[in-house]
Design a protein around this motif. Structure first.
Motif, PDB file in Angstrom:
ATOM      1  N   ARG A  61       0.566   4.405  -2.710  1.00 16.39           N
ATOM      2  CA  ARG A  61       0.850   5.944  -2.228  1.00 16.39           C
ATOM      3  C   ARG A  61       2.108   6.547  -3.113  1.00 16.39           C
ATOM      4  O   ARG A  61       1.765   7.830  -3.494  1.00 16.39           O
ATOM      5  CB  ARG A  61       1.196   5.962  -0.775  1.00 16.39           C
ATOM      6  N   PHE A  62       2.948   5.833  -3.451  1.00 15.89           N
ATOM      7  CA  PHE A  62       4.229   6.466  -4.135  1.00 15.89           C
ATOM      8  C   PHE A  62       4.071   6.262  -5.744  1.00 15.89           C
ATOM      9  O   PHE A  62       4.110   7.284  -6.344  1.00 15.89           O
ATOM     10  CB  PHE A  62       5.622   5.947  -3.817  1.00 15.89           C
ATOM     11  N   PRO A 110       0.574  -1.364  -0.118  1.00 12.26           N
ATOM     12  CA  PRO A 110      -0.183   0.129  -0.053  1.00 12.26           C
ATOM     13  C   PRO A 110       0.638   1.352   0.001  1.00 12.26           C
ATOM     14  O   PRO A 110       0.388   2.391  -0.523  1.00 12.26           O
ATOM     15  CB  PRO A 110      -0.903  -0.210   1.240  1.00 12.26           C
ATOM     16  N   ILE A 111       2.110   1.258   0.467  1.00  8.68           N
ATOM     17  CA  ILE A 111       2.905   2.347   0.502  1.00  8.68           C
ATOM     18  C   ILE A 111       3.650   2.435  -0.884  1.00  8.68           C
ATOM     19  O   ILE A 111       3.042   3.539  -1.688  1.00  8.68           O
ATOM     20  CB  ILE A 111       4.019   2.338   1.608  1.00  8.68           C
ATOM     21  N   LEU A 112       4.414   1.708  -1.334  1.00  2.46           N
ATOM     22  CA  LEU A 112       5.391   1.665  -2.440  1.00  2.46           C
ATOM     23  C   LEU A 112       4.556   1.733  -3.637  1.00  2.46           C
ATOM     24  O   LEU A 112       4.606   2.616  -4.524  1.00  2.46           O
ATOM     25  CB  LEU A 112       6.342   0.799  -2.217  1.00  2.46           C
ATOM     26  N   CYS A 127      10.056   5.642   0.643  1.00  2.00           N
ATOM     27  CA  CYS A 127       8.986   5.091  -0.309  1.00  2.00           C
ATOM     28  C   CYS A 127       8.669   3.665   0.041  1.00  2.00           C
ATOM     29  O   CYS A 127       7.599   3.058  -0.482  1.00  2.00           O
ATOM     30  CB  CYS A 127       9.811   5.277  -1.847  1.00  2.00           C
ATOM     31  N   TYR A 128       9.569   2.925   0.972  1.00  2.00           N
ATOM     32  CA  TYR A 128       9.124   1.732   1.024  1.00  2.00           C
ATOM     33  C   TYR A 128       8.182   1.081   1.967  1.00  2.00           C
ATOM     34  O   TYR A 128       7.040   0.575   1.437  1.00  2.00           O
ATOM     35  CB  TYR A 128      10.495   0.981   1.425  1.00  2.00           C
ATOM     36  N   HIS A 129       8.268   1.770   3.206  1.00  2.00           N
ATOM     37  CA  HIS A 129       7.173   1.293   4.112  1.00  2.00           C
ATOM     38  C   HIS A 129       6.609   2.528   4.881  1.00  2.00           C
ATOM     39  O   HIS A 129       5.675   2.624   5.706  1.00  2.00           O
ATOM     40  CB  HIS A 129       7.504   0.416   5.196  1.00  2.00           C
ATOM     41  N   GLY A 130       6.976   3.913   4.226  1.00  2.00           N
ATOM     42  CA  GLY A 130       6.189   5.184   4.528  1.00  2.00           C
ATOM     43  C   GLY A 130       6.717   5.774   6.232  1.00  2.00           C
ATOM     44  O   GLY A 130       5.977   6.775   6.191  1.00  2.00           O
TER      45      GLY A 130
END
Lengths: 398, 398, 398
Positions: free
Chosen positions: A203-204, A198-200, C95-98
């Motif tokens: 979101r990114f 969900p982040i990389l 970027c990986y886990h925020g």
């Protein structure tokens, strides 16, 4: 006074026991207890090609009679490379003085010696056994006394009409080169790291996959007979929940179902194959009716392919390649601060350490098969939708 | 169970005592007992050029008055390179603070010091002696107390009307770059390896030379006063036999007659000159009426020059460059399996080891000349045709 | 017998204690007692950029609220680089886990953890303090307990109407790339070497500066409170004399007035900032009414810019870049033969060695400021013309 500055920084070490792949290294010896894909079947021809795997450089070819050879490149006679060899009916002929070797390294001819070599049976070109399966060529680089059977996987058995197997060795679907230029373990660990998704990837990188994958899941991790798996639960808000099962299987397999969320058991499996300590390739086999299935899985970014992005776009839309490569040539694992969400990574590292000890003590690591009855490996990874879809007006009430 | 696989492979070592060329290495000290060609005469001008030989970087120039200098590049004053020096009537001026050195390293001027340097005679820029002969510049890098005479060769003496000496430093005739990027010994040993000719140069590369050279010869090897020679007999099938004599002379000379089989004593000699342990150049001198003689000897492959071949064509038509370079940056000689056909290589290695011991004990290696009476070296290498040519109908009966 | 040849050459060592810049090295610890420029103010934006200084790789960014951060690049969580981080109001998100870090390295959020990270205050991303001044960003990489004040310089205070500060980080005015690819000390020492000017910059490069600079000066050297200075006297032949004062100030400052000889106190100061042991950048600040003042100082060579010269022209017209780079990646200082004209270099080396001992023993090196009253540093370097201009007919009589 300032606190926490980098002035006192001392950098941790990589976990080399887990990361290294060469002959005689701890995990290198675990890897050598299994068969590994080395090339697509169609890449073995009468033109020799170099193959690098587990730190070893080799030459792959197919004789004119169709047998595949995987030989040490340095001719045992005077050391010219068999890359320049000429492939004949029964073997490959060195360009320098013409010695001929068959796929098992037997010397068939020494053309300048009396009677083509009175003692040619006393020498042997080092070789490795190769087998074909599922469109790939597999090699065994380990102790001959412990050579296991080449496994089958239920995922790829009993194809239906119109289905076919598709193979790929062109890298990470999200982007990056075909030859990935960092330590393989950074990629393999990532398989047990569902929280980066969900982040990389959302979101990114602007939601590379599906809206559902942008949700932060509830995750449980379990050891299995052959590795570790994560079970990721997502409430989809439409009355359904998604149970996504991802497995790593020893020594380097990734069982990751389509992130585009096709339902049921995964139709694809990947192998993370180290060329050496700082580079690897990924071989993927998929089963589908569409021969372009794997190609279509590759992500785009603002509509562009990864290779066509500018440096600034790579920086702004990082994917697996950028995140994992930026961990370093070999990540300094000792610097990591693992938390509750890194439980899968921690479990995998513990299991790797345990198998290193088992192999060093003469035992068998998980999943090596010596009995034909065990030949077909069952695969559990997949996307499983549970519950009934409800109308949009009821979304808030599961 | 599989046998002979690469799983147990342990790689042998290179023979570094023979292969290395630096100051203080065993064979490096043998090499330093001789004069070596460093450049064509016309390449020493008032524009300094870098020269690398036996692991040493040097600067070559010719003063405006015509003297040739070969100096250590690092100015003894503050270390700027004399590559940027300005050449004047008597020497070279460093660009940084203007010190001037003559070809023997004497400091002629320190322009910013009082009276141009009251103590300038106390310093010396390290230098090497250089002499001109046969169109080349020769340097002596060894112990000054043991400096021999610069030899002459009967091959190049007493030119007839219309004959001239031709020089070349553009690499191997069969292909490859001018600066060969692997250990020099792989090339020098090859000179005593007549059996690679019918395989590499005929069977693989489409008969680079003449049909006669595709025949596997009968070979005998002999130690000589100055090195080792092979005598290769080929029955030509036309009533004649060809006796081809090839010599290596210490420390790095190759006496190989034209593979196009012009008759009689060879008209050319080569010097295999290491730049360092993994690169070398070849200087060749030839005597001929045709100034293009050496250029015309260069092989073509399917009618193309080596440089214009594709990667696939290089792989399919390997020559000396591909075979020798693929032995590695420095071949792992300890891996070799020498057989009856490698006798010349084995004899050369033994003689090299013997000369290393001789030099280390203060003796003279073969062929160093201290007496003007011994100055002209006789050359035996060549192609000698024996017997009478018979009619084509009698070809089968020698 | 030949004498002075290179056969016996044994090469001296570099003065690594003075030349190296990394954490824990002798002079590296001296350098870490001062603030250093790391970027122009305008280069810190919401797009992170890599910065390398004193052997340390860092990431520079400016939050959306305007604060500048200089962080260790490796995210303390799992090691992805903050180069791929997303800059937000208060900090940068990995970027990986925020995980989110503010400019002091505090972890503001761990988005996948319960309650955004119950223990996030236990971890800290390593960081360095940064301040803005004179158009540059300055960082302090040393012991927090010894952090000095960021100095001011009288040269840049009290700007008059129309005056402005101009900054530059594009390398040496005489030529070369922006990132200079050799040891920084070779450049810094050069500042105290006035005698190279009439040779390198006049005799060799065709008078890069002014006719006056081609004269060999009378020079005296003095230790100062903050470094070493040279006073160079030139009789101009027109009744005037030029007193030119050049200073080096610890640990890496160069106070060199315009070589185009504008009169009075210098209007510019440079900082020689090592990226690592073999590369550095130069930050220059100037005060002038012309925003192009620094750009216009750059030398041309036969009317061409340095970058457009051919290899042959670079060799024929060497400048500071060629001379200093050719001293080697790190000059072998132990090979130098220092003479009377090298007194400034010798004094600087002695003072560096002395300050290394002082810092190792817990003392303060010269010029670190802890009292606001000492904040403004006076600068003495400049070009001072003395005597009266006389008519051309009287030139010969001072």
């Amino acid at each position: 006074m300032d606190t926490g500055t980098a002035y006192d920084l001392t950098l941790g070490e990589p976990l080399l026991d887990l990361a290294q792949v060469g002959r005689g290294t701890p995990y290198g010896e675990v890897l050598r207890r299994y068969w590994h894909p080395v090339a697509k079947v169609e890449n073995a021809t009468t033109r020799p090609i170099p193959v690098k795997i587990l730190g070893e450089e080799l030459i792959l070819f197919r004789t004119r009679k169709g047998k595949v050879g995987l030989l040490h490149p340095r001719c045992i006679h005077r050391g010219a490379s068999l890359f320049y060899g000429g492939v004949e009916d029964e073997g490959i002929r060195c360009c320098y003085h013409g010695w001929v070797f068959d796929p098992q390294g037997h010397c068939l001819e020494q053309p300048c010696e009396p009677e083509l070599g009175l003692h040619r049976d006393r020498v042997r070109q080092p070789w490795y056994p190769v087998e074909e399966r599922y469109g790939l060529l597999w090699a065994y680089l380990g102790d001959p006394a412990k050579k296991p059977l080449l496994p089958r996987y239920d995922t790829f058995e009993n194809l239906a009409d119109g289905e076919q197997l598709i193979t790929d060795d062109s890298g990470v679907g999200g982007g990056g080169p075909a030859l990935l230029d960092f330590n393989w373990l950074q990629h393999w660990e990532n398989v047990l790291d569902p929280f980066h998704v969900p982040i990389l990837h959302a979101r990114f990188s602007g939601n590379q996959f599906t809206p559902e994958m942008a949700l932060i899941p509830e995750v449980t991790y379990e050891y299995t007979e052959r590795g570790v798996r994560s079970i990721q639960m997502r409430e989809l808000g439409d009355g359904r929940s998604l149970r996504r099962v991802t497995e790593v299987m020893f020594p380097n397999m990734r069982v990751v179902a389509s992130p585009k969320l096709s339902s049921g058991q995964t139709n694809m499996i990947g192998w993370v194959v180290p060329q050496d300590d700082t580079s690897f390739v990924i071989f993927t086999i998929a089963r589908d009716t569409d021969p372009d299935f794997l190609r279509k899985l590759r992500s785009t970014h603002d509509g562009k392919s990864w290779a066509s992005l500018t440096d600034e776009e790579h920086q702004r839309m990082p994917g697996d390649y950028e995140a994992q490569k930026s961990q370093g040539p070999i990540s300094l694992h000792g610097e990591d601060h693992l938390t509750t969400t890194d439980q899968g990574v921690a479990m995998l590292r513990r299991m790797m350490a345990k198998q290193i000890r088992a192999v060093a003590q003469g035992g068998n690591p998980p999943g090596v098969i010596y009995d034909e009855a065990d030949l077909v490996v069952p695969i559990e990874g997949g996307n499983y939708f549970e519950g009934d879809l409800v109308g949009a007006s009821q979304t808030a009430q599961p």
